[in-house]
Design a protein around this motif. Structure first.
Motif, PDB file in Angstrom:
ATOM      1  N   ALA A 272       8.181  -1.128   1.434  1.00  0.00           N
ATOM      2  CA  ALA A 272       7.648  -2.104   2.384  1.00  0.00           C
ATOM      3  C   ALA A 272       6.301  -1.700   2.962  1.00  0.00           C
ATOM      4  O   ALA A 272       5.463  -2.559   3.269  1.00  0.00           O
ATOM      5  CB  ALA A 272       8.642  -2.313   3.521  1.00  0.00           C
ATOM      6  N   TYR A 273       6.064  -0.380   3.101  1.00  0.00           N
ATOM      7  CA  TYR A 273       4.846   0.072   3.786  1.00  0.00           C
ATOM      8  C   TYR A 273       3.865   0.807   2.875  1.00  0.00           C
ATOM      9  O   TYR A 273       2.746   1.094   3.298  1.00  0.00           O
ATOM     10  CB  TYR A 273       5.226   0.972   4.962  1.00  0.00           C
ATOM     11  N   ALA A 274       4.285   1.120   1.631  1.00  0.00           N
ATOM     12  CA  ALA A 274       3.363   1.764   0.693  1.00  0.00           C
ATOM     13  C   ALA A 274       3.268   0.989  -0.623  1.00  0.00           C
ATOM     14  O   ALA A 274       2.449   1.323  -1.483  1.00  0.00           O
ATOM     15  CB  ALA A 274       3.788   3.211   0.408  1.00  0.00           C
ATOM     16  N   GLY A 275       4.118  -0.036  -0.786  1.00  0.00           N
ATOM     17  CA  GLY A 275       3.999  -0.912  -1.944  1.00  0.00           C
ATOM     18  C   GLY A 275       4.392  -0.303  -3.276  1.00  0.00           C
ATOM     19  O   GLY A 275       3.991  -0.804  -4.327  1.00  0.00           O
ATOM     20  N   GLU A 345       1.076   5.251   5.748  1.00  0.00           N
ATOM     21  CA  GLU A 345       0.658   4.897   7.101  1.00  0.00           C
ATOM     22  C   GLU A 345       1.519   5.624   8.133  1.00  0.00           C
ATOM     23  O   GLU A 345       2.628   6.100   7.826  1.00  0.00           O
ATOM     24  CB  GLU A 345       0.725   3.383   7.297  1.00  0.00           C
ATOM     25  N   LEU A 348       5.308   5.100   8.496  1.00  0.00           N
ATOM     26  CA  LEU A 348       6.068   5.583   7.342  1.00  0.00           C
ATOM     27  C   LEU A 348       6.128   7.106   7.342  1.00  0.00           C
ATOM     28  O   LEU A 348       7.130   7.694   6.920  1.00  0.00           O
ATOM     29  CB  LEU A 348       5.441   5.069   6.037  1.00  0.00           C
ATOM     30  N   ARG A 410       7.722  -4.847  -1.780  1.00  0.00           N
ATOM     31  CA  ARG A 410       6.413  -4.484  -2.343  1.00  0.00           C
ATOM     32  C   ARG A 410       5.451  -5.660  -2.206  1.00  0.00           C
ATOM     33  O   ARG A 410       4.285  -5.484  -1.844  1.00  0.00           O
ATOM     34  CB  ARG A 410       6.584  -4.078  -3.813  1.00  0.00           C
ATOM     35  N   CYS A 413       4.137  -5.767   1.266  1.00  0.00           N
ATOM     36  CA  CYS A 413       3.145  -4.726   1.532  1.00  0.00           C
ATOM     37  C   CYS A 413       1.777  -5.114   0.974  1.00  0.00           C
ATOM     38  O   CYS A 413       0.764  -5.059   1.686  1.00  0.00           O
ATOM     39  CB  CYS A 413       3.609  -3.405   0.926  1.00  0.00           C
ATOM     40  N   ASN A 416       0.206  -7.901   2.876  1.00  0.00           N
ATOM     41  CA  ASN A 416      -0.324  -7.468   4.166  1.00  0.00           C
ATOM     42  C   ASN A 416      -1.659  -6.742   4.002  1.00  0.00           C
ATOM     43  O   ASN A 416      -2.558  -6.893   4.841  1.00  0.00           O
ATOM     44  CB  ASN A 416       0.685  -6.563   4.884  1.00  0.00           C
ATOM     45  N   TRP A 417      -1.776  -5.955   2.955  1.00  0.00           N
ATOM     46  CA  TRP A 417      -3.061  -5.283   2.692  1.00  0.00           C
ATOM     47  C   TRP A 417      -4.171  -6.319   2.486  1.00  0.00           C
ATOM     48  O   TRP A 417      -5.261  -6.186   3.029  1.00  0.00           O
ATOM     49  CB  TRP A 417      -2.956  -4.392   1.467  1.00  0.00           C
TER      50      TRP A 417
END
Length: 482
Positions: A272-275, A345, A348, A410, A413, A416-417
């Motif tokens: 979710a936060y690093a894809g 991030e 994470l 993913r 994530c 969002n980027w």
């Protein structure tokens, strides 16, 4: 084979023997001399005329044998089944287990469209099983034909069309079209999804390119068929992509899934936060992870993943080591030596530290393992996700398939980027995509960017209007007094 169009023809060489004269047809290809002795002048003249006719048609000649291409191909006629066996042998050592599986599935479906009529034809399921389990898998490990597939394989050796049938101007396109139609249907005869059909079409197209390369056919027959590929449905649908609040709800629910769930909260957080892809998370080891110094970290420091490999899962018959379901391969769309760097991030970083403090590293320094130390599989990951979703999402969210599969994390994530305004080239690098693929798959998720761009444009236009008003005001008050 080496080919040339530099051919010279010579007069027959005549040799007198006790039983009559021998007429030897003589010609050269490049600098190689070739001879073919025949009994009788008519036979020699006929043979020379055949060679000269092939030359006049513009055919290439094999330097070693001296024969025109049409004759070489006629002598090496191969049927579809034999050709696919040769092709899979060629590809097998250089591809991963998932691609091997994809080739087996694609060629199996195509084979059903190139069968000769027969009263004793095996069923479609028997043919699929013989091809996917043995011909395109176990055979390549050196296994003999198992008894359960013996009759089907023997039948296939005699009942698939010759590859030369694809070169026929009338039958070739018809057979090729039949293959495309077969690849566009599921086993039950219903229309397949665009992704399903296009993946299998790509597999079969690659086989035909190989067949043309080794001169089993003249050209790729699919190129001669007017066929509109179904529009790909790879585009990410924002409707199924969870937002920040929904992701937090989902992650908070994961630990309620027993001992395994407690270990997988950080697993899903990485997606979710690093894809990362599931197979990339499964493959994470201690040396892929760099976290900031905890003593000096003020909660704003980033860590970094340094990805080198992915653990893919497929039926064991497609793996080099059949004792394992997983196969460790290079990163998707990357070379063997590529290292993909992905930022970790701060939030994470906190979760990974908590995970390591609670569970440490597993056997072989793996970051994520099961409660008994076993390696996770994508099937097991999917099972946990299916079981926690109903407890984390509302009925309305479940009805519209929100976060239906872990891969949607993913998608969230990467979306969002992009929404944060990060350069797409940088996002593509972090996500392990090409820029083209990234923009194609996430085009619908760029709507928010477009709206933000419009607001910025309106703001810029308003500023221009203000500047223009100020200029006008300055002009009205700046003239000479009358």
């Amino acid at each position: 084979m080496r080919w040339s169009r530099k051919v010279s023809f010579w007069e027959h060489e005549i040799t007198k023997r006790q039983r009559g004269k021998t007429y030897t047809v003589r010609w050269t290809v490049e600098s190689e001399r070739h001879r073919e002795p025949l009994r009788g002048k008519v036979a020699a003249d006929t043979r020379k005329a055949e060679l000269m006719t092939a030359y006049a048609r513009g055919e290439r000649f094999d330097i070693e044998s001296g024969k025109p291409e049409s004759e070489v191909r006629a002598e090496s006629v191969m049927d579809w089944f034999a050709a696919t066996l040769q092709y899979t042998e060629t590809r097998w050592p250089f591809i991963g287990s998932r691609q091997r599986q994809s080739i087996a599935e694609g060629l199996s479906e195509a084979t059903l469209a190139v069968l000769k009529p027969s009263k004793r034809r095996p069923t479609d399921d028997e043919i699929r099983a013989a091809l996917r389990q043995w011909a395109y898998a176990e055979r390549l490990h050196g296994d003999d034909v198992p008894e359960r597939h013996a009759e089907t394989v023997a039948w296939l050796r005699e009942h698939t069309v010759d590859m030369t049938a694809f070169d026929d101007e009338q039958t070739g396109p018809l057979i090729a079209r039949g293959i495309l139609e077969a690849l566009s249907r599921r086993k039950d005869g219903t229309a397949a999804s665009a992704n399903y059909a296009n993946r299998r079409r790509t597999t079969v197209n690659t086989f035909f390119e190989y067949a043309a390369e080794v001169r089993l056919i003249k050209t790729n027959p699919l190129a001669r068929v007017s066929w509109k590929r179904p529009q790909s449905d790879d585009t990410v649908d924002p409707v199924v992509v969870p937002n920040a609040k929904q992701i937090r709800r989902l992650l908070a629910t994961v630990p309620t899934h027993g001992k395994l769930g407690k270990r997988m909260e950080a697993f899903f957080a990485v997606m979710a936060y690093a894809g990362l892809r599931p197979e990339e998370v499964i493959a994470l080891h201690r040396d892929n992870l760099e976290l900031p110094d905890e003593e000096t970290d003020d909660g704003t420091e980033f860590g970094e993943f340094r990805l080198r490999r992915a653990d893919t899962h497929a039926p064991t018959r497609f793996n080099d080591d059949r004792s394992k379901r997983r196969s460790r391969r290079r990163l998707k769309h990357r070379s063997e030596k590529t290292v993909r760097r992905v930022p970790i991030e701060p939030r994470l970083v906190v979760q990974l530290r908590r995970h390591i403090a609670a569970f440490g590293f597993g056997p072989g320094d793996r970051l994520f393992v099961g409660p008994q130390g076993g390696v996770l599989s994508t099937d097991r990951v999917g099972k946990v996700w299916r079981e926690i979703r109903p407890h984390a999402l509302t009925e309305e969210e479940l009805t519209r398939d929100l976060a239906k599969v872990p891969y949607n994390l993913r998608h969230a994530c990467v979306s969002n980027w992009l929404a944060a305004g990060i350069d797409p080239a940088q996002v593509a690098e972090w996500a392990g995509h090409s820029v083209e693929t990234l923009l194609e798959e996430y085009v619908k998720c760029l709507d928010g960017n477009a709206e933000r761009a419009k607001r910025r444009l309106l703001q810029a236009l308003a500023e221009d209007d203000d500047d223009e008003s100020e200029d006008e005001a300055a002009g009205e008050g700046g003239g000479e007094a009358v």
